[in-house]
Design a protein around this motif. Structure first.
Motif, mmCIF file in Angstrom:
data_model
loop_
_atom_site.group_PDB
_atom_site.id
_atom_site.type_symbol
_atom_site.label_atom_id
_atom_site.label_comp_id
_atom_site.label_asym_id
_atom_site.label_seq_id
_atom_site.Cartn_x
_atom_site.Cartn_y
_atom_site.Cartn_z
ATOM 1 N N CYS A 173 0.858 -1.178 0.000
ATOM 2 C CA CYS A 173 0.000 0.000 0.000
ATOM 3 C C CYS A 173 0.898 1.234 0.000
ATOM 4 O O CYS A 173 1.680 1.446 0.935
ATOM 5 C CB CYS A 173 -0.899 -0.013 1.247
ATOM 6 N N ILE A 174 0.802 2.032 -1.057
ATOM 7 C CA ILE A 174 1.715 3.163 -1.207
ATOM 8 C C ILE A 174 1.070 4.247 -2.059
ATOM 9 O O ILE A 174 0.316 3.931 -2.985
ATOM 10 C CB ILE A 174 3.048 2.682 -1.850
ATOM 11 N N ASP A 175 1.356 5.488 -1.705
ATOM 12 C CA ASP A 175 0.950 6.607 -2.558
ATOM 13 C C ASP A 175 2.107 6.867 -3.521
ATOM 14 O O ASP A 175 3.130 7.448 -3.147
ATOM 15 C CB ASP A 175 0.660 7.851 -1.710
ATOM 16 N N LEU A 176 1.937 6.423 -4.752
ATOM 17 C CA LEU A 176 3.023 6.498 -5.736
ATOM 18 C C LEU A 176 3.349 7.927 -6.138
ATOM 19 O O LEU A 176 4.401 8.187 -6.711
ATOM 20 C CB LEU A 176 2.649 5.684 -6.983
ATOM 21 N N SER A 177 2.450 8.858 -5.846
ATOM 22 C CA SER A 177 2.716 10.253 -6.204
ATOM 23 C C SER A 177 3.520 10.961 -5.124
ATOM 24 O O SER A 177 4.038 12.047 -5.349
ATOM 25 C CB SER A 177 1.406 11.005 -6.445
ATOM 26 N N PHE A 191 -0.669 6.972 -14.349
ATOM 27 C CA PHE A 191 -0.081 8.310 -14.403
ATOM 28 C C PHE A 191 -1.158 9.393 -14.471
ATOM 29 O O PHE A 191 -0.965 10.503 -14.008
ATOM 30 C CB PHE A 191 0.877 8.438 -15.592
ATOM 31 N N GLU A 192 -2.315 9.062 -15.037
ATOM 32 C CA GLU A 192 -3.420 10.022 -15.092
ATOM 33 C C GLU A 192 -3.880 10.397 -13.677
ATOM 34 O O GLU A 192 -4.383 11.490 -13.438
ATOM 35 C CB GLU A 192 -4.626 9.435 -15.852
ATOM 36 N N HIS A 193 -3.721 9.446 -12.753
ATOM 37 C CA HIS A 193 -4.175 9.668 -11.367
ATOM 38 C C HIS A 193 -3.048 10.146 -10.463
ATOM 39 O O HIS A 193 -3.272 10.945 -9.554
ATOM 40 C CB HIS A 193 -4.767 8.371 -10.798
ATOM 41 N N ALA A 194 -1.862 9.601 -10.666
ATOM 42 C CA ALA A 194 -0.761 9.856 -9.732
ATOM 43 C C ALA A 194 0.287 10.806 -10.304
ATOM 44 O O ALA A 194 1.282 11.094 -9.639
ATOM 45 C CB ALA A 194 -0.110 8.531 -9.331
ATOM 46 N N GLY A 195 0.065 11.296 -11.522
ATOM 47 C CA GLY A 195 1.001 12.250 -12.113
ATOM 48 C C GLY A 195 2.257 11.583 -12.644
ATOM 49 O O GLY A 195 2.429 10.360 -12.572
#
Ligand SMILES: C[S@@+](CC[C@H](N)C(=O)[O-])C[C@H]1O[C@@H](n2cnc3c(N)ncnc32)[C@H](O)[C@@H]1O
Length: 180
Positions: free
Chosen positions: A58-62, A80-84
């Motif tokens: 579980c990680i926030d890739l952004s 990438f559309e969600h996390a930039g």
């Protein structure tokens, strides 16, 4: 997967794990799934408990940095559309072993419908908060600038009108990983 047949795979934004059933456990012995949503990861854990070498994180890739043993193929579909493309792209690249592969799926701009406003950033067109289309041309240029080579690309359109671009890149034999 037919393009690569990797021994290890990392799936960014794995959601409920659709498609993992196509993994051949005789070839792929390590599957690393990452997502910001712990419930999605729990679903994957339940659905694919039989899958050998499954690791879920579980990680926030952004925001957070991926610090895992790298894999032969990173699959980054509609993430990438969600996390930039800042930290998330660095995370994607840092998870690939030198000479490994990156597969990316991007949503294409709608052919018809309301015009989409252009942001100040060439790679991004904003549609709604937390979602921004990423230009495949921008990604290609950016990755080629880092020594990645596009080995395959395709476009698909769904009957409802949504379109997707998929590209597979080969990482350079010694690519700079995000270790700062
Ligand atoms: C549109 S879904 C794509 C799911 C899957 N990759 C696919 O192609 O069907 C986006 C996924 O990315 C996850 N996600 C969104 N933002 C994220 C972030 N900052 N860090 C990690 N995962 C994120 C969501 O929870 C969701 O599972």
């Amino acid at each position: 997967m037919e393009q690569c047949r990797p021994s290890s795979v990392g799936v960014l934004g794995i959601a409920g794990g659709n498609g993992l059933n196509h993994i051949d456990s005789r070839t792929t012995t390590r599957v690393v799934g990452l997502d910001i949503n712990p419930q999605y990861l729990e679903t994957v854990r339940e659905r694919y408990s039989h899958l050998h070498g499954l690791e879920l994180h579980c990680i926030d890739l952004s925001e957070q940095r991926v610090e895992l043993e790298p894999v032969k193929l990173v699959h980054a579909a509609l993430i990438f559309e969600h996390a930039g493309t800042d930290r998330c792209l660095e995370n994607a690249l840092s998870l690939i072993i030198p000479g490994g592969s990156l597969s990316v799926v991007l949503q294409l701009p709608a052919q018809k419908g309301p015009a989409i406003g252009t942001s100040q950033f060439p790679s991004i067109q904003s549609l709604e908060p937390h979602f921004a289309l990423i230009s495949s041309a921008w990604l290609l240029e950016s990755l080629e600038g880092r020594g990645f080579r596009l080995t395959y690309q395709t476009k698909r359109t769904l009957p409802a009108g949504k379109g997707f671009w998929m590209g597979i890149f080969c990482a350079p034999k010694a690519h700079q990983r995000n270790l700062e």
